[in-house]
Scaffold this active site. Structure first.
Site, PDB file in Angstrom:
ATOM      1  N   HIS A 170      24.656  57.792  29.803  1.00 29.67           N
ATOM      2  CA  HIS A 170      25.676  56.995  30.570  1.00 29.67           C
ATOM      3  C   HIS A 170      26.094  55.728  29.700  1.00 29.67           C
ATOM      4  O   HIS A 170      25.574  55.328  28.762  1.00 29.67           O
ATOM      5  CB  HIS A 170      25.033  56.188  31.761  1.00 29.67           C
ATOM      6  N   CYS A 266      21.169  49.504  34.946  1.00 31.23           N
ATOM      7  CA  CYS A 266      20.902  50.383  35.884  1.00 31.23           C
ATOM      8  C   CYS A 266      20.482  50.253  37.322  1.00 31.23           C
ATOM      9  O   CYS A 266      20.757  50.804  38.388  1.00 31.23           O
ATOM     10  CB  CYS A 266      19.926  51.612  35.553  1.00 31.23           C
TER      11      CYS A 266
HETATM   12  N1  ARG Z   1      17.028  58.928  36.332  1.00 35.64           N
HETATM   13  C1  ARG Z   1      18.262  58.405  36.600  1.00 35.64           C
HETATM   14  C2  ARG Z   1      19.633  59.313  36.259  1.00 35.64           C
HETATM   15  O1  ARG Z   1      19.158  60.221  35.177  1.00 35.64           O
HETATM   16  C3  ARG Z   1      18.768  57.358  35.772  1.00 35.64           C
HETATM   17  C4  ARG Z   1      20.049  56.450  36.042  1.00 35.64           C
HETATM   18  C5  ARG Z   1      20.162  55.160  35.237  1.00 35.64           C
HETATM   19  N2  ARG Z   1      21.143  54.345  35.442  1.00 35.64           N
HETATM   20  C6  ARG Z   1      22.095  54.089  34.815  1.00 35.64           C
HETATM   21  N3  ARG Z   1      23.172  53.244  35.176  1.00 35.64           N
HETATM   22  N4  ARG Z   1      22.279  54.463  33.586  1.00 35.64           N
HETATM   23  O2  ARG Z   1      20.677  59.592  36.789  1.00 35.64           O
END
Ligand code: ARG
Length: 273
Positions: A170, A266
């Site tokens: 991300h 996150c």
């Molecule tokens: N386990 C989640 C995923 O892989 C973690 C998300 C983390 N959020 C973020 N904003 N990077 O989607």
């Protein structure tokens, strides 16, 4: 010359990790074989929330739902700019229902402009808002088509950035906005394609460039109010450079949530309204 630092009160949306778990693996940080300590995750999350409150920010709460173990990562559920809400559409089936939970929350809380997206985007996971742009990641989660959709909806220039390292799946794992009034960011260049690195260099020549260790400690997954920068406490290499720029870094321990591949940012969706 360094601009004077000033904190401005923010409004955040967070979701307690009551049902947090790692039952599937959709990023390289997740290992379902490793047990999760939910009471510890809740305590760490509560600490982050209290820090925001102590700094004078408002924290809204989304009710966690059983069977949605990643819902604690509230940043992924929508992007709010100028009070306009662009909903999310998740790339993985496991997280799909989170999008509706967010939309319901925004509708129930009187946000008049709520757009249910056509293209896959995971909210602020891949969208970062600076004074001049909406930066938009792609490569692992958000569809490149979601960038045009965001530009049309927010009427702000959207800059597409290609992510190339699966550990930084991300945008918010590789780049953080430090000052949203002056376009100041910090980022980890190797997470981006050569062309995107060059775009970042052109747009943000004075950016704080993070090293591999701080990136791996999730140090770029940070939240700034213009003065205080809340970031994972293990990212110690960023403390000096942040202080030199006049910021006040605040280390947070979210080690349990790191098992899901997320940290401070996150867990924090900013409601810009
Ligand atoms: N386990 C989640 C995923 O892989 C973690 C998300 C983390 N959020 C973020 N904003 N990077 O989607």
């Amino acid at each position: 010359m360094q601009p004077p630092r000033r904190a401005t009160p923010r409004r955040y949306l967070m979701c307690p990790p009551a049902h947090f778990d790692v039952t599937y693996a959709i990023n390289p940080w997740m290992n379902p074989a490793k047990p999760v300590d939910v009471p510890l995750a809740v305590a760490q999350w509560e600490d982050l929330r209290s820090r925001y409150l102590a700094l004078g920010h408002t924290v809204e709460e989304l009710t966690p739902r059983p069977g949605l173990p990643d819902m604690v990562f509230a940043a992924n559920g929508a992007t709010v700019v100028d009070g306009r809400v662009l909903g999310a559409r998740f790339a993985h089936r496991e997280r799909e229902p989170e999008a509706a939970a967010h939309l319901e929350w925004f509708r129930a809380h009187g946000f008049p402009h709520v757009h249910e997206p056509v293209h896959v985007n995971e909210g602020e996971g891949d969208f970062a808002v600076t004074a001049s742009y909406v930066l938009a990641g792609r490569g692992f989660r958000a569809s490149p088509l979601s960038h045009g959709e965001a530009q049309e909806f927010f009427a702000r220039p959207v800059i597409g950035l290609d992510l190339v390292d699966p550990r930084y799946y991300h945008l918010d794992t590789a780049l953080a906005v430090l000052d949203d009034t002056t376009d100041e960011v910090m980022y980890y260049p190797p997470a981006f394609s050569p062309g995107s690195r060059e775009v970042l260099r052109r747009l943000f020549p004075d950016a704080l460039v993070a090293g591999a260790e701080d990136a791996a400690a999730f140090g770029l997954n940070a939240v700034s109010d213009g003065l205080h920068v809340l970031l994972p406490q293990a990212a110690t290499g960023l403390l000096g450079p942040l202080r030199e720029r006049g910021f006040e870094p605040v280390g947070i321990d979210l080690s349990e949530l790191l098992k899901g591949g997320g940290s401070v940012k996150c867990c924090t969706q900013e409601l810009r309204c």
